[in-house]
Scaffold this motif. Structure first.
Motif, PDB file in Angstrom:
ATOM      1  N   SER A 135     -27.885   3.094 141.451  1.00 30.32           N
ATOM      2  CA  SER A 135     -26.451   3.574 141.203  1.00 30.32           C
ATOM      3  C   SER A 135     -26.690   4.072 139.860  1.00 30.32           C
ATOM      4  O   SER A 135     -27.686   3.709 139.209  1.00 30.32           O
ATOM      5  N   ASP A 136     -25.900   5.024 139.639  1.00 35.61           N
ATOM      6  CA  ASP A 136     -25.137   5.248 138.598  1.00 35.61           C
ATOM      7  C   ASP A 136     -24.539   3.882 137.040  1.00 35.61           C
ATOM      8  O   ASP A 136     -24.650   4.062 136.264  1.00 35.61           O
ATOM      9  N   GLU A 141     -33.956   3.552 138.088  1.00 35.68           N
ATOM     10  CA  GLU A 141     -33.922   4.204 138.912  1.00 35.68           C
ATOM     11  C   GLU A 141     -34.987   3.519 140.185  1.00 35.68           C
ATOM     12  O   GLU A 141     -36.260   3.710 139.865  1.00 35.68           O
ATOM     13  N   TRP A 184     -27.594   5.704 147.312  1.00 38.26           N
ATOM     14  CA  TRP A 184     -27.486   6.699 146.125  1.00 38.26           C
ATOM     15  C   TRP A 184     -28.058   7.646 146.600  1.00 38.26           C
ATOM     16  O   TRP A 184     -27.466   9.005 146.142  1.00 38.26           O
ATOM     17  N   THR A 205     -31.682  13.036 141.837  1.00 41.53           N
ATOM     18  CA  THR A 205     -30.251  13.519 141.503  1.00 41.53           C
ATOM     19  C   THR A 205     -30.605  14.670 142.582  1.00 41.53           C
ATOM     20  O   THR A 205     -31.257  15.944 142.053  1.00 41.53           O
ATOM     21  N   ASN A 249     -24.421  13.235 140.296  1.00 39.47           N
ATOM     22  CA  ASN A 249     -24.248  12.315 140.048  1.00 39.47           C
ATOM     23  C   ASN A 249     -26.071  12.156 139.691  1.00 39.47           C
ATOM     24  O   ASN A 249     -27.180  12.240 139.902  1.00 39.47           O
ATOM     25  N   SER A 250     -25.954  10.386 138.588  1.00 38.69           N
ATOM     26  CA  SER A 250     -27.144  10.942 137.828  1.00 38.69           C
ATOM     27  C   SER A 250     -28.367  10.475 139.642  1.00 38.69           C
ATOM     28  O   SER A 250     -29.782  10.380 139.289  1.00 38.69           O
ATOM     29  N   SER A 252     -28.128  11.033 143.255  1.00 37.96           N
ATOM     30  CA  SER A 252     -27.306  11.308 144.255  1.00 37.96           C
ATOM     31  C   SER A 252     -28.403  12.233 145.541  1.00 37.96           C
ATOM     32  O   SER A 252     -29.210  12.361 145.046  1.00 37.96           O
ATOM     33  N   ASN A 393     -24.905   2.029 131.319  1.00 33.70           N
ATOM     34  CA  ASN A 393     -24.998   2.845 132.530  1.00 33.70           C
ATOM     35  C   ASN A 393     -26.391   3.808 132.728  1.00 33.70           C
ATOM     36  O   ASN A 393     -27.376   3.367 131.861  1.00 33.70           O
ATOM     37  N   ARG A 394     -26.255   4.466 133.350  1.00 28.38           N
ATOM     38  CA  ARG A 394     -27.185   5.693 133.201  1.00 28.38           C
ATOM     39  C   ARG A 394     -26.742   6.328 132.849  1.00 28.38           C
ATOM     40  O   ARG A 394     -25.905   7.592 132.821  1.00 28.38           O
ATOM     41  N   GLY A 397     -24.896   9.155 134.568  1.00 24.57           N
ATOM     42  CA  GLY A 397     -23.757   8.497 135.497  1.00 24.57           C
ATOM     43  C   GLY A 397     -22.741   8.727 134.162  1.00 24.57           C
ATOM     44  O   GLY A 397     -22.144   8.739 133.235  1.00 24.57           O
ATOM     45  N   GLN A 399     -20.611   7.663 131.843  1.00 27.16           N
ATOM     46  CA  GLN A 399     -20.552   6.817 130.749  1.00 27.16           C
ATOM     47  C   GLN A 399     -19.101   6.421 130.203  1.00 27.16           C
ATOM     48  O   GLN A 399     -19.506   6.249 128.551  1.00 27.16           O
TER      49      GLN A 399
END
Length: 499
Positions: A135-136, A141, A184, A205, A249-250, A252, A393-394, A397, A399
């Motif tokens: 997920s983000d 990933e 995701w 993405t 989203n990062s 998605s 976080n990524r 996504g 932040q």
């Protein structure tokens, strides 16, 4: 005598100021704090939180009144009127959450998880959401099938080293925990840039699921559920795609209602059934306003129009990043035979998320009681634990998000509770899985919102929000007994008692 009373009142005033100041300064807790700091007992158990933290999930007790009830502020509970049964309350156990928990000492982590999830020694959170793949808020990933060929499917290091160990610790504390899985994105090799030219979309993405891989993707869900089962982790439910109308989203993947309908009908539903898995399927998992995409509005009810697809589906899941919670009522009225659950909301820089004086009552109104009173069977918020730097976080996504609690990234010991922790804790502490929301009549005033429940053991629960700038004395009657309590200004109070 007058002089004595004057001095006495001055002393009382000074003492009250000192006590109030000390209470307001207690804006956080460490894992060593005791949630039950009241050595009292009584017929009714209460949990109280005010937006200035003078009450901080404070556990209190009341006795039933032995006086004849003449209060005009009486709320009557009617257990003969039943609405939806409740599935549970909790937060997302993301890779970031698990990483932060793993940085804590074992003693502190156990204390925090016990306070959060224990049915007997804590607040009893009972429903969590995890990602199927990244997920983000993951540490990397990935999916569990990044290379074609069934022999290449497998749980990855983030799941083995972070997610699964934390879930096992929680399950040891609360074996009745429900777990939802949401992807995701599908594996990149299954994605295309659109459904017209079907060009490969080798990106985390965006993109869409290639219909040629419907059967493979259904197999992927089944194998993931089985792999988690082999680790001793039962998956209670899944959604098909997190935020299917969000391309940006990062991690998605865009997925229309037409695609979800066909995928469930042709692949996922039959494969879950063939594997004898009773995991619930929830569709949609996105915003009330369908991201203002006209032909995607009423997304779940359009899927339900196909009877075969609908037969595999428990209901629909929603987020609140756009639109109004009244959409839950619209969908319920259109298909009252299908369930509704609320699966994600976040606080962050954009909504002054660490300001409890603003967020406590607003989030209980919108996320907690607001969704429940519109037929939601569960309330799950986003990250349970983020650090004070809003991570890990990524890129691409969120932040600017805060956790339901924030943990100090310098020592991984000091924890500050935010509004979402209070919302879910107030609900889970008194409303147990399987409880029914029941009817209420009587006292109503703008600024007070509430809901009543009957648990499976027959006990009753009542959760009330006072958004007014003054305390309100409220009497609650179940037809046999009654009791009164002044609900503090800008506060939440949860009650539980035997019927």
């Amino acid at each position: 005598m007058k002089r004595f009373n004057y001095k006495y009142m001055i002393h009382l005033f000074i003492l009250s100021v000192i006590l109030s100041t000390a209470a307001c300064q207690r804006d956080s807790f460490t894992a060593s704090d005791n949630i039950d700091n009241q050595n009292t007992s009584g017929d009714v158990t209460l949990y109280v939180t005010s937006n200035n933290r003078a009450y901080d999930l404070t556990k209190l007790h009341l006795d039933y009144s032995n006086k004849f009830n003449m209060s005009p502020n009486t709320i009557h509970i009617n257990t003969d009127v039943k609405y939806q049964s409740m599935e549970g309350f909790g937060a997302a156990i993301t890779g970031s959450t698990c990483y932060n928990l793993m940085q804590m000492s074992k003693e502190d982590r156990t204390k925090f998880l016990t306070e959060t999830f224990s049915e007997n020694n804590g607040f009893g959170m009972s429903y969590v959401r995890i990602s199927i793949g990244c997920s983000d808020f993951s540490l990397s990933e990935y999916t569990c099938w990044d290379t074609p060929g069934k022999e290449n499917f497998g749980l990855q290091s983030e799941e083995k080293n972070y997610i699964i160990p934390i879930l096992k610790e929680i399950l040891a504390i609360n074996p009745n925990l429900k777990i939802m899985g949401s992807p995701w994105t599908a594996p990149r090799w299954m994605k295309v840039n659109n459904l017209t030219n079907l060009a490969p979309h080798n990106s985390w993405t965006g993109g869409q699921l290639n219909p040629s891989y419907y059967q493979d993707y259904g197999w992927y869900f089944v194998q993931w559920i089985k792999a988690m089962q082999n680790e001793g982790i039962n998956i209670s439910s899944i959604t098909i795609q997190n935020e299917p109308l969000n391309r940006g989203n990062s991690a998605s993947m865009y997925m229309t209602w037409q695609e979800q309908q066909q995928f469930i009908k042709e692949s996922l539903g039959p494969q879950l059934k063939a594997a004898n898995l009773n995991t619930k399927i929830y569709v949609f998992d996105h915003n009330y306003n369908y991201d203002n995409i006209e032909d995607q509005k009423s997304y779940p009810t359009k899927i339900y129009q196909d009877a075969t697809a609908a037969s595999y589906i428990a209901g629909a899941a929603y987020h609140n990043y756009g639109g109004n919670k009244s959409e839950l009522l619209n969908i319920h009225e259109a298909r009252p035979d299908k369930e509704l659950i609320f699966t994600e909301t976040s606080i962050g820089e954009w909504n002054d998320g660490r300001n409890l004086s603003k967020r406590l009552t607003e989030d209980m109104k919108e996320v907690g009681l607001g969704t429940i009173n519109n037929w939601s069977k569960a309330v799950i918020v986003w990250n349970l634990v983020l650090d004070t730097e809003k991570g890990p976080n990524r890129d691409g996504g969120c932040q600017t998000c805060y956790g339901a609690v924030d943990i100090n990234s310098k020592n991984y010991q000091h924890i500050t509770k935010n509004s979402h922790y209070y919302v879910t804790s107030h609900l889970s502490s008194v409303v147990k899985p399987g409880a029914y929301r029941v009817g209420t009549t009587g006292y109503k005033v703008d600024g007070l919102e509430y809901s009543a429940f009957q648990n499976t053991d027959g006990s009753l629960a009542f959760v009330i929000l006072n958004d007014l700038n003054e305390g309100k004395s409220v009497t609650i009657s179940d037809g046999k007994k009654h009791f009164s309590y002044e609900v503090p200004a800008k506060s939440i109070v949860s009650y539980k008692w035997k019927n």
